[in-house]
Design a protein around this motif. Structure first.
Motif, PDB file in Angstrom:
ATOM      1  N   ARG A  71       0.831  -1.200   0.000  1.00 28.28           N
ATOM      2  CA  ARG A  71       0.000   0.000   0.000  1.00 28.28           C
ATOM      3  C   ARG A  71       0.862   1.245   0.000  1.00 28.28           C
ATOM      4  O   ARG A  71       2.040   1.215   0.364  1.00 28.28           O
ATOM      5  CB  ARG A  71      -0.913   0.024   1.244  1.00 28.28           C
ATOM      6  CG  ARG A  71      -1.836  -1.187   1.361  1.00 28.28           C
ATOM      7  CD  ARG A  71      -2.904  -1.156   0.287  1.00 28.28           C
ATOM      8  NE  ARG A  71      -3.864  -2.232   0.399  1.00 28.28           N
ATOM      9  CZ  ARG A  71      -3.873  -3.340  -0.340  1.00 28.28           C
ATOM     10  NH1 ARG A  71      -2.924  -3.516  -1.254  1.00 28.28           N
ATOM     11  NH2 ARG A  71      -4.804  -4.254  -0.181  1.00 28.28           N
ATOM     12  N   GLY A  72       0.270   2.371  -0.377  1.00 23.75           N
ATOM     13  CA  GLY A  72       1.005   3.614  -0.411  1.00 23.75           C
ATOM     14  C   GLY A  72       0.180   4.795   0.042  1.00 23.75           C
ATOM     15  O   GLY A  72      -1.048   4.705   0.193  1.00 23.75           O
ATOM     16  N   THR A 116       6.000  10.063  -2.506  1.00 28.53           N
ATOM     17  CA  THR A 116       5.191   8.856  -2.548  1.00 28.53           C
ATOM     18  C   THR A 116       5.717   7.864  -1.525  1.00 28.53           C
ATOM     19  O   THR A 116       6.879   7.453  -1.591  1.00 28.53           O
ATOM     20  CB  THR A 116       5.232   8.218  -3.947  1.00 28.53           C
ATOM     21  OG1 THR A 116       4.765   9.165  -4.901  1.00 28.53           O
ATOM     22  CG2 THR A 116       4.348   6.986  -4.001  1.00 28.53           C
ATOM     23  N   ALA A 148       5.523   4.124   0.232  1.00 26.86           N
ATOM     24  CA  ALA A 148       5.110   2.749  -0.036  1.00 26.86           C
ATOM     25  C   ALA A 148       5.478   1.879   1.153  1.00 26.86           C
ATOM     26  O   ALA A 148       6.533   2.063   1.760  1.00 26.86           O
ATOM     27  CB  ALA A 148       5.773   2.219  -1.298  1.00 26.86           C
ATOM     28  N   LYS A 178      -3.458   1.605  -3.669  1.00 27.18           N
ATOM     29  CA  LYS A 178      -3.023   0.214  -3.687  1.00 27.18           C
ATOM     30  C   LYS A 178      -1.913   0.041  -4.712  1.00 27.18           C
ATOM     31  O   LYS A 178      -1.925   0.671  -5.764  1.00 27.18           O
ATOM     32  CB  LYS A 178      -4.184  -0.715  -4.075  1.00 27.18           C
ATOM     33  CG  LYS A 178      -5.273  -0.864  -3.039  1.00 27.18           C
ATOM     34  CD  LYS A 178      -6.303  -1.875  -3.543  1.00 27.18           C
ATOM     35  CE  LYS A 178      -7.391  -2.097  -2.501  1.00 27.18           C
ATOM     36  NZ  LYS A 178      -8.396  -3.102  -2.965  1.00 27.18           N
ATOM     37  N   ILE A 179      -0.985  -0.839  -4.404  1.00 26.07           N
ATOM     38  CA  ILE A 179       0.045  -1.193  -5.365  1.00 26.07           C
ATOM     39  C   ILE A 179      -0.404  -2.466  -6.073  1.00 26.07           C
ATOM     40  O   ILE A 179      -0.509  -3.530  -5.471  1.00 26.07           O
ATOM     41  CB  ILE A 179       1.412  -1.378  -4.688  1.00 26.07           C
ATOM     42  CG1 ILE A 179       1.853  -0.041  -4.067  1.00 26.07           C
ATOM     43  CG2 ILE A 179       2.448  -1.876  -5.689  1.00 26.07           C
ATOM     44  CD1 ILE A 179       3.174  -0.102  -3.332  1.00 26.07           C
ATOM     45  N   THR A 180      -0.708  -2.325  -7.341  1.00 26.66           N
ATOM     46  CA  THR A 180      -1.236  -3.440  -8.126  1.00 26.66           C
ATOM     47  C   THR A 180      -0.272  -3.777  -9.268  1.00 26.66           C
ATOM     48  O   THR A 180       0.631  -2.999  -9.583  1.00 26.66           O
ATOM     49  CB  THR A 180      -2.609  -3.095  -8.718  1.00 26.66           C
ATOM     50  OG1 THR A 180      -2.472  -1.955  -9.598  1.00 26.66           O
ATOM     51  CG2 THR A 180      -3.609  -2.755  -7.617  1.00 26.66           C
ATOM     52  N   CYS A 181      -0.501  -4.923  -9.886  1.00 23.16           N
ATOM     53  CA  CYS A 181       0.342  -5.324 -11.006  1.00 23.16           C
ATOM     54  C   CYS A 181      -0.404  -6.325 -11.867  1.00 23.16           C
ATOM     55  O   CYS A 181      -1.136  -7.181 -11.347  1.00 23.16           O
ATOM     56  CB  CYS A 181       1.638  -5.956 -10.490  1.00 23.16           C
ATOM     57  SG  CYS A 181       2.883  -6.260 -11.779  1.00 23.16           S
ATOM     58  N   THR A 235       3.483  -1.785 -10.947  1.00 24.10           N
ATOM     59  CA  THR A 235       3.871  -1.205  -9.676  1.00 24.10           C
ATOM     60  C   THR A 235       4.701   0.045  -9.967  1.00 24.10           C
ATOM     61  O   THR A 235       5.169   0.235 -11.102  1.00 24.10           O
ATOM     62  CB  THR A 235       4.727  -2.191  -8.868  1.00 24.10           C
ATOM     63  OG1 THR A 235       6.065  -2.207  -9.407  1.00 24.10           O
ATOM     64  CG2 THR A 235       4.136  -3.598  -8.896  1.00 24.10           C
ATOM     65  N   PRO A 236       4.944   0.892  -8.955  1.00 24.71           N
ATOM     66  CA  PRO A 236       5.769   2.080  -9.197  1.00 24.71           C
ATOM     67  C   PRO A 236       7.264   1.790  -9.160  1.00 24.71           C
ATOM     68  O   PRO A 236       8.064   2.707  -9.313  1.00 24.71           O
ATOM     69  CB  PRO A 236       5.363   3.001  -8.037  1.00 24.71           C
ATOM     70  CG  PRO A 236       4.999   2.062  -6.930  1.00 24.71           C
ATOM     71  CD  PRO A 236       4.346   0.885  -7.603  1.00 24.71           C
ATOM     72  N   SER A 289       8.789  -4.094 -13.858  1.00 27.64           N
ATOM     73  CA  SER A 289       8.069  -3.471 -12.756  1.00 27.64           C
ATOM     74  C   SER A 289       7.864  -4.456 -11.608  1.00 27.64           C
ATOM     75  O   SER A 289       8.090  -4.134 -10.437  1.00 27.64           O
ATOM     76  CB  SER A 289       6.718  -2.953 -13.259  1.00 27.64           C
ATOM     77  OG  SER A 289       5.909  -2.516 -12.199  1.00 27.64           O
ATOM     78  N   ALA A 337       9.504  -4.564  -7.764  1.00 27.00           N
ATOM     79  CA  ALA A 337       8.614  -4.523  -6.603  1.00 27.00           C
ATOM     80  C   ALA A 337       8.853  -5.694  -5.661  1.00 27.00           C
ATOM     81  O   ALA A 337       8.678  -5.568  -4.450  1.00 27.00           O
ATOM     82  CB  ALA A 337       7.162  -4.507  -7.062  1.00 27.00           C
TER      83      ALA A 337
END
Length: 394
Positions: free
Chosen positions: A190-191, A242, A244, A295-298, A324-325, A374, A378
């Motif tokens: 999460r972020g 940001t 995370a 949310k961090i998704t992929c 993801t970032p 990515s 992550a």
């Protein structure tokens, strides 16, 4: 296939608007359907780092004057030292896992970034009259000679020559088109996005920084920020950061990710209470109203799957490849989609047989590589793991 019918675009994000710009300049009619009520309906999110590929894609679409306007809005940060990491608690520089400068810079030896809101505003210029607000696309139907978008209220759009799903990670168009093959996984990480006046960043100086806290028993928390010099002394400018956290560390109240403002800001501050004084101003002086969870998704780490080609429907951006970032590739890959699809439509004079197939074939190659990069980043940064069939999807 007739080109007199408009290209229908679901969503008014960066990729959709850049595609619209390409269509506008090619003289191809289009309509955009956006579920939000306006551009300022919700927070625009953090600044986006633009790679050489991303900048090239944007420049290939925009006319020279508009691209210059866009370029002037971009922040340019010295990339000579690459990305610098600090121990957020002790303030000491972390020498391991250095990111080489060439991995960050894109033009003129600089790390180039732009605010998502600025990008949307510039990409929308000249397209505003073609946007229909508060129109959530939930599916589509084929017609004898086209396609119609279906909205959440049960109504339908005008008949279009092509429907492009660009409405993000929860794209109903992507789900219908791929028969459920396109999946977006909830990594559990999460972020929190935050902003603060430029004065809060003076202790860092110019550069791209990660502040990393590995002292917590429940997992690592980190903040990444880009401090650009040209705005440092402007009191009217805010910089963003940001945050995370590994799975389980950042928990919004009742798992409600629509919460913005003080509740999100308070959680960010509670997670960083013992950080070094050099970094505390980023939290102590944050603009609380701008704080927001995410949310961090992929997408599927193995790459963009195949599905039976539909000559009337395709997808771009996060709808087809959520990232993801970790590697900063999501937005750059999305604008590549827009430039590629727009060029193919221009060369064909509109929607013609083979256009969506040619787009999807080329897109799958670069997008699959980007998703893999990515996800790999992550795994290292956020401690995530996606298991197909086990990890929940969004």
């Amino acid at each position: 296939m007739s080109s007199s019918k408009p290209v229908l675009i679901a969503g008014a994000g960066i990729a959709s608007l850049l595609l619209a710009q390409s269509l506008r300049q090619s003289g191809i009619p289009f309509r955009i359907f956006e579920r939000d009520a306006s551009f300022v309906f919700r927070a625009q999110g953090y600044r986006l780092r633009l790679s050489s590929e991303g900048l090239d894609a944007i420049e290939s679409v925009l006319d020279a004057e508009t691209f210059q306007k866009f370029w002037n809005k971009c922040g340019k940060t010295s990339g000579s030292n690459g990305l610098t990491q600090f121990n957020a608690v002790t303030g000491e520089e972390i020498k391991t896992h250095a990111v080489p400068p060439q991995a960050l810079v894109s033009r003129g030896g600089k790390v180039v970034g732009a605010a998502r809101g600025d990008m949307r505003k510039i990409f929308a210029e000249g397209c505003e009259d073609h946007i229909e607000w508060a129109k959530e696309v939930t599916g589509y139907e084929r017609t004898d000679d086209g396609v119609r978008a279906i909205f959440a209220d049960g109504t339908k759009s005008v008949e279009g020559s092509l429907l492009v799903g660009g409405e993000g990670i929860r794209s109903k168009v992507a789900r219908q088109l791929s028969g459920g093959k396109l999946k977006v996984y909830d990594t559990g990480a999460r972020g929190i996005h935050g902003q603060a006046p430029t004065t809060a960043f003076k202790g860092l100086g110019e550069g791209v920084f990660i502040l990393r806290d590995e002292s917590r028993p429940d997992g690592t928390v980190s903040i990444i920020t880009n401090v650009r010099p040209e705005d440092m002394d402007d009191p009217n400018v805010e910089f963003g950061w940001t945050m995370a956290g590994q799975p389980g560390v950042i928990r919004p109240p009742n798992e409600d990710y629509t919460i913005v403002g003080k509740q999100a800001a308070d959680i960010a501050k509670s997670l960083t209470g013992d950080w070094h004084p050099r970094f505390r101003p980023l939290l102590d002086h944050m603009i609380e109203s701008e704080a927001a969870f995410w949310k961090i998704t992929c997408s599927t780490p193995t790459g963009v799957p195949d599905w039976p080609n539909n000559p009337r429907v395709t997808v771009i951006g996060d709808a087809v490849h959520s990232m993801t970032p970790a590697a900063g590739l999501g937005a750059n890959t999305a604008v590549r989609d827009s430039a590629l699809l727009g060029r193919l439509l221009r060369e064909a004079g509109g929607c013609r047989p083979g256009v969506t197939a040619a787009y999807e074939k080329e897109m799958r190659v670069y997008a699959s590589d980007a998703v893999h990069q990515s996800y790999s980043g992550a795994v290292r940064q956020f401690g995530i793991k996606i298991e197909e069939g086990v990890t929940p999807t969004v």
